[in-house]
Design an enzyme around this catalytic site. Structure first.
Site, PDB file in Angstrom:
ATOM      1  N   GLU A 199      -5.237  17.271 -10.171  1.00  0.00           N
ATOM      2  CA  GLU A 199      -5.872  17.696 -11.425  1.00  0.00           C
ATOM      3  C   GLU A 199      -7.377  17.928 -11.296  1.00  0.00           C
ATOM      4  OE1 GLU A 199      -4.000  16.069 -15.018  1.00  0.00           O
ATOM      5  OE2 GLU A 199      -6.008  16.042 -15.886  1.00  0.00           O
ATOM      6  N   GLU A 226       7.683  18.707 -24.938  1.00  0.00           N
ATOM      7  CA  GLU A 226       7.001  18.815 -23.634  1.00  0.00           C
ATOM      8  C   GLU A 226       7.387  20.099 -22.904  1.00  0.00           C
ATOM      9  OE1 GLU A 226       4.570  17.143 -22.307  1.00  0.00           O
ATOM     10  OE2 GLU A 226       4.641  15.040 -22.890  1.00  0.00           O
ATOM     11  N   ARG A 257       0.821  -1.236   0.000  1.00  0.00           N
ATOM     12  CA  ARG A 257       0.000   0.000   0.000  1.00  0.00           C
ATOM     13  C   ARG A 257       0.843   1.268   0.000  1.00  0.00           C
ATOM     14  NH1 ARG A 257      -3.114  -2.927   3.891  1.00  0.00           N
ATOM     15  NH2 ARG A 257      -4.878  -3.939   2.859  1.00  0.00           N
ATOM     16  N   ASN A 306      -1.976  19.270 -19.936  1.00  0.00           N
ATOM     17  CA  ASN A 306      -2.348  18.284 -20.953  1.00  0.00           C
ATOM     18  C   ASN A 306      -2.554  18.917 -22.330  1.00  0.00           C
ATOM     19  OD1 ASN A 306      -2.367  16.199 -19.043  1.00  0.00           O
ATOM     20  ND2 ASN A 306      -4.424  16.773 -18.389  1.00  0.00           N
ATOM     21  N   HIS A 348       6.057   9.778 -27.550  1.00  0.00           N
ATOM     22  CA  HIS A 348       5.024  10.520 -26.827  1.00  0.00           C
ATOM     23  C   HIS A 348       5.140  12.034 -27.094  1.00  0.00           C
ATOM     24  CE1 HIS A 348       2.268  11.690 -23.665  1.00  0.00           C
ATOM     25  NE2 HIS A 348       3.210  12.459 -23.140  1.00  0.00           N
ATOM     26  N   LYS A 394       2.270  11.598 -11.109  1.00  0.00           N
ATOM     27  CA  LYS A 394       1.382  10.787 -11.947  1.00  0.00           C
ATOM     28  C   LYS A 394       2.118   9.495 -12.278  1.00  0.00           C
ATOM     29  CE  LYS A 394      -1.656  14.035 -14.297  1.00  0.00           C
ATOM     30  NZ  LYS A 394      -2.064  14.599 -15.608  1.00  0.00           N
ATOM     31  N   LYS A 423       6.443  23.194 -13.343  1.00  0.00           N
ATOM     32  CA  LYS A 423       5.731  21.949 -13.005  1.00  0.00           C
ATOM     33  C   LYS A 423       5.418  21.927 -11.510  1.00  0.00           C
ATOM     34  CE  LYS A 423       4.134  17.757 -13.849  1.00  0.00           C
ATOM     35  NZ  LYS A 423       4.415  16.538 -14.549  1.00  0.00           N
ATOM     36  N   ARG A 427      -4.151  21.992 -13.243  1.00  0.00           N
ATOM     37  CA  ARG A 427      -3.156  21.022 -13.706  1.00  0.00           C
ATOM     38  C   ARG A 427      -3.531  20.465 -15.073  1.00  0.00           C
ATOM     39  NH1 ARG A 427       0.089  16.229 -10.420  1.00  0.00           N
ATOM     40  NH2 ARG A 427       1.191  15.452 -12.257  1.00  0.00           N
ATOM     41  N   HIS A 429      -2.667  11.718 -27.469  1.00  0.00           N
ATOM     42  CA  HIS A 429      -2.911  10.334 -27.026  1.00  0.00           C
ATOM     43  C   HIS A 429      -3.696   9.576 -28.092  1.00  0.00           C
ATOM     44  CE1 HIS A 429      -2.330  11.048 -22.397  1.00  0.00           C
ATOM     45  NE2 HIS A 429      -1.202  11.015 -23.066  1.00  0.00           N
ATOM     46  N   HIS A 460      -2.476  16.871 -25.480  1.00  0.00           N
ATOM     47  CA  HIS A 460      -2.507  15.450 -25.112  1.00  0.00           C
ATOM     48  C   HIS A 460      -3.778  14.744 -25.559  1.00  0.00           C
ATOM     49  CE1 HIS A 460       0.986  16.564 -22.837  1.00  0.00           C
ATOM     50  NE2 HIS A 460       1.141  15.357 -22.341  1.00  0.00           N
TER      51      HIS A 460
HETATM   52  P1  NAD Z   1      11.254   6.521 -22.410  1.00  0.00           P
HETATM   53  O1  NAD Z   1      11.194   6.339 -20.970  1.00  0.00           O
HETATM   54  O2  NAD Z   1      10.759   5.428 -23.281  1.00  0.00           O
HETATM   55  O3  NAD Z   1      12.736   6.900 -22.819  1.00  0.00           O
HETATM   56  C1  NAD Z   1      13.028   7.136 -24.169  1.00  0.00           C
HETATM   57  C2  NAD Z   1      14.181   6.242 -24.662  1.00  0.00           C
HETATM   58  O4  NAD Z   1      15.412   6.764 -24.192  1.00  0.00           O
HETATM   59  C3  NAD Z   1      14.086   4.817 -24.177  1.00  0.00           C
HETATM   60  O5  NAD Z   1      14.576   3.974 -25.191  1.00  0.00           O
HETATM   61  C4  NAD Z   1      15.040   4.837 -23.002  1.00  0.00           C
HETATM   62  O6  NAD Z   1      15.519   3.578 -22.674  1.00  0.00           O
HETATM   63  C5  NAD Z   1      16.130   5.733 -23.506  1.00  0.00           C
HETATM   64  N1  NAD Z   1      16.913   6.421 -22.507  1.00  0.00           N
HETATM   65  C6  NAD Z   1      16.500   6.926 -21.335  1.00  0.00           C
HETATM   66  N2  NAD Z   1      17.474   7.638 -20.768  1.00  0.00           N
HETATM   67  C7  NAD Z   1      18.548   7.567 -21.581  1.00  0.00           C
HETATM   68  C8  NAD Z   1      19.854   8.110 -21.538  1.00  0.00           C
HETATM   69  N3  NAD Z   1      20.248   8.952 -20.581  1.00  0.00           N
HETATM   70  N4  NAD Z   1      20.703   7.795 -22.534  1.00  0.00           N
HETATM   71  C9  NAD Z   1      20.308   6.988 -23.558  1.00  0.00           C
HETATM   72  N5  NAD Z   1      19.069   6.480 -23.669  1.00  0.00           N
HETATM   73  C10 NAD Z   1      18.199   6.774 -22.689  1.00  0.00           C
HETATM   74  O7  NAD Z   1      10.413   7.831 -22.856  1.00  0.00           O
HETATM   75  P2  NAD Z   1      10.265   9.275 -22.219  1.00  0.00           P
HETATM   76  O8  NAD Z   1      10.107  10.177 -23.370  1.00  0.00           O
HETATM   77  O9  NAD Z   1      11.292   9.551 -21.196  1.00  0.00           O
HETATM   78  O10 NAD Z   1       8.874   9.160 -21.443  1.00  0.00           O
HETATM   79  C11 NAD Z   1       7.677   8.914 -22.114  1.00  0.00           C
HETATM   80  C12 NAD Z   1       6.709   8.342 -21.118  1.00  0.00           C
HETATM   81  O11 NAD Z   1       6.485   9.303 -20.087  1.00  0.00           O
HETATM   82  C13 NAD Z   1       5.345   8.033 -21.700  1.00  0.00           C
HETATM   83  O12 NAD Z   1       4.956   6.762 -21.272  1.00  0.00           O
HETATM   84  C14 NAD Z   1       4.422   9.086 -21.106  1.00  0.00           C
HETATM   85  O13 NAD Z   1       3.123   8.634 -20.926  1.00  0.00           O
HETATM   86  C15 NAD Z   1       5.107   9.372 -19.809  1.00  0.00           C
HETATM   87  N6  NAD Z   1       4.833  10.700 -19.266  1.00  0.00           N
HETATM   88  C16 NAD Z   1       4.451  10.780 -17.970  1.00  0.00           C
HETATM   89  C17 NAD Z   1       4.224  12.005 -17.402  1.00  0.00           C
HETATM   90  C18 NAD Z   1       3.881  12.092 -15.952  1.00  0.00           C
HETATM   91  O14 NAD Z   1       3.515  13.188 -15.488  1.00  0.00           O
HETATM   92  N7  NAD Z   1       4.011  11.026 -15.206  1.00  0.00           N
HETATM   93  C19 NAD Z   1       4.383  13.174 -18.160  1.00  0.00           C
HETATM   94  C20 NAD Z   1       4.781  13.056 -19.491  1.00  0.00           C
HETATM   95  C21 NAD Z   1       5.011  11.815 -20.038  1.00  0.00           C
HETATM   96  N1  GLY Z   2       2.293  15.686 -17.528  1.00  0.00           N
HETATM   97  C1  GLY Z   2       1.022  16.162 -17.086  1.00  0.00           C
HETATM   98  C2  GLY Z   2       0.884  16.227 -15.620  1.00  0.00           C
HETATM   99  O1  GLY Z   2       1.788  15.877 -14.908  1.00  0.00           O
HETATM  100  O2  GLY Z   2      -0.133  16.616 -15.123  1.00  0.00           O
END
Ligand code: NAD
Ligand code: GLY
Length: 367
Positions: free
Chosen positions: A243, A191, A127, A251, A271, A149, A233, A247, A258, A254
């Site tokens: 949200e 982003e 939990r 998006n 993304h 998130k 942020k 917040r 999405h 998005h």
């Molecule tokens: P990712 O995590 O897939 O990373 C992108 C690529 O880069 C992957 O192949 C990864 O292995 C590689 N990588 C990571 N760090 C590296 C480094 N330092 N050197 C070399 N390669 C590296 O993608 P992302 O763009 O980081 O994240 C996208 C994800 O984030 C999506 O799933 C999206 O939904 C999520 N997201 C979440 C939030 C949130 O608020 N939680 C906000 C925006 C996006």
């Molecule tokens: N990336 C959108 C949020 O964190 O709310």
């Protein structure tokens, strides 16, 4: 805009408050920082993937070991297609095998995919156990690691299974971006442009002047964009953690983005690229509905072009768009929510956009 070499932002959320530490070269000090945060426990689970682990796992393990941590690790397959309940189950299995107790942390070492999944595993195991985010992509350093998130995807929609669960610490080393693929860097840029669009027109103009330096990973410019993005942020999350209101502005792009990701089965666009395309659609919709001038879309298009982001909206019929957007978790009841712009730095949530307006928007992108 000159930032100090290291900086800590405090995300004030009462008992869920935490620091965002930004410092070039800080990765080897992670163990010490985690020790100070959790003086009474000794074990942790590092979650990473098979691309990031070969680059940075040794440094992280050594740093943690030097501060007395016993590290277990869980290395997932790389990629958005593995952001699933199955991969989340692998983290759970690793937590069970390591027998982590309540106060012992998960360390998420990776981009947004690892961060979101490890965060969700930390939220669920017993939990809730602490989670430390060590973001390694630009996208994760400017957005996903902050704000709590956490989620995995489901075939019916992106990030559909998850929780709001704040990390205990965000540890950002901008030097890690040096190994990132250029395409991934550009997706992260999409982003961070968002902060300029929704709440900081000056930052947008600054990005126009500094895009070449950002793409070349100029250390001062990279530091500036991470600082500015984390400040925005943190401010948004402090004002609206779960949200209920503002917040949602984060998006921007998005709802359409999405839909693009799901209609292309998460295989064609990163993304951030999908968000960029979605933002162009939101800007045009804002103009078509009379909220913004057409100059806004033109300015965004110009900056995206400089960042070599995609500019051509993929072709699907209106029914497919509406169906894909209807599954978005940000919808309220049956209404699809859109984030629109009144101008640069001025965004708002629109819930009363009729279907005819969306059909007109989509046909305006039909080639
Ligand atoms: P990712 O995590 O897939 O990373 C992108 C690529 O880069 C992957 O192949 C990864 O292995 C590689 N990588 C990571 N760090 C590296 C480094 N330092 N050197 C070399 N390669 C590296 O993608 P992302 O763009 O980081 O994240 C996208 C994800 O984030 C999506 O799933 C999206 O939904 C999520 N997201 C979440 C939030 C949130 O608020 N939680 C906000 C925006 C996006
Ligand atoms: N990336 C959108 C949020 O964190 O709310």
């Amino acid at each position: 805009m000159n930032q100090p070499a290291s900086r800590i932002y405090r995300v004030e959320l009462g008992p869920r408050s935490y620091d965002i530490h930004i410092e070039a070269g800080c990765l080897p000090q992670l163990g010490h920082a985690v020790r100070q945060l959790f003086p009474d426990v000794d074990r942790c689970l590092i979650v990473s993937n098979d691309v990031v682990a070969p680059l940075y796992l040794d440094v992280v393990q050594q740093s943690l070991a030097e501060s007395g941590w016993t590290c277990h690790s869980c290395i997932l397959k790389d990629g958005e297609q593995y952001k699933t309940l199955t991969a989340w189950g692998e983290i759970m299995d690793a937590l069970m095998q390591a027998r982590l107790s309540r106060g012992e942390p998960v360390i998420a070492l990776g981009g947004g995919v690892v961060g979101d999944m490890a965060g969700f595993a930390a939220a669920c195991y017993r939990r809730g156990i602490p989670c430390v985010q060590v973001p390694t992509t630009l996208l994760a350093q400017v957005d996903s690691s902050v704000g709590g998130k956490t989620a995995v995807n489901h075939p019916h929609g992106k990030n559909m299974i998850g929780a709001f669960y704040q990390p205990s610490l965000v540890w950002i080393d901008p030097l890690l971006l040096g190994t990132l693929e250029p395409r991934q860097l550009r997706a992260g840029i999409a982003e961070l442009i968002k902060y300029g669009l929704i709440r900081d027109a000056v930052f947008f103009t600054w990005l126009e002047a500094n895009m070449d330096g950002l793409l070349a990973l100029d250390s001062g410019i990279v530091s500036e964009v991470i600082h500015t993005s984390c400040r925005h942020k943190a401010e948004v999350v402090m004002a609206d953690e779960t949200e209920q209101g503002m917040r949602a502005l984060l998006n921007l792009g998005h709802t359409f983005g999405h839909a693009i990701e799901s209609m292309t089965r998460y295989t064609e666009y990163l993304h951030g690229e999908a968000v960029a395309l979605g933002t162009l659609m939101a800007a045009r919709l804002s103009a078509q509905l009379g909220y913004a001038s057409t100059d806004v879309e033109a300015s965004i298009r110009g900056l995206y072009a400089r960042a070599d982001l995609p500019l051509i909206i993929p072709q699907f019929d209106a029914g497919a768009w509406l169906d894909a957007m209807g599954h978005d978790k940000k919808n309220v009841g049956n209404r699809i929510r859109y984030i629109l712009l009144r101008g640069m730095g001025d965004a708002f949530v629109a819930e009363q956009v009729d279907e005819a307006a969306i059909r007109r928007l989509i046909s305006s992108f039909t080639v």
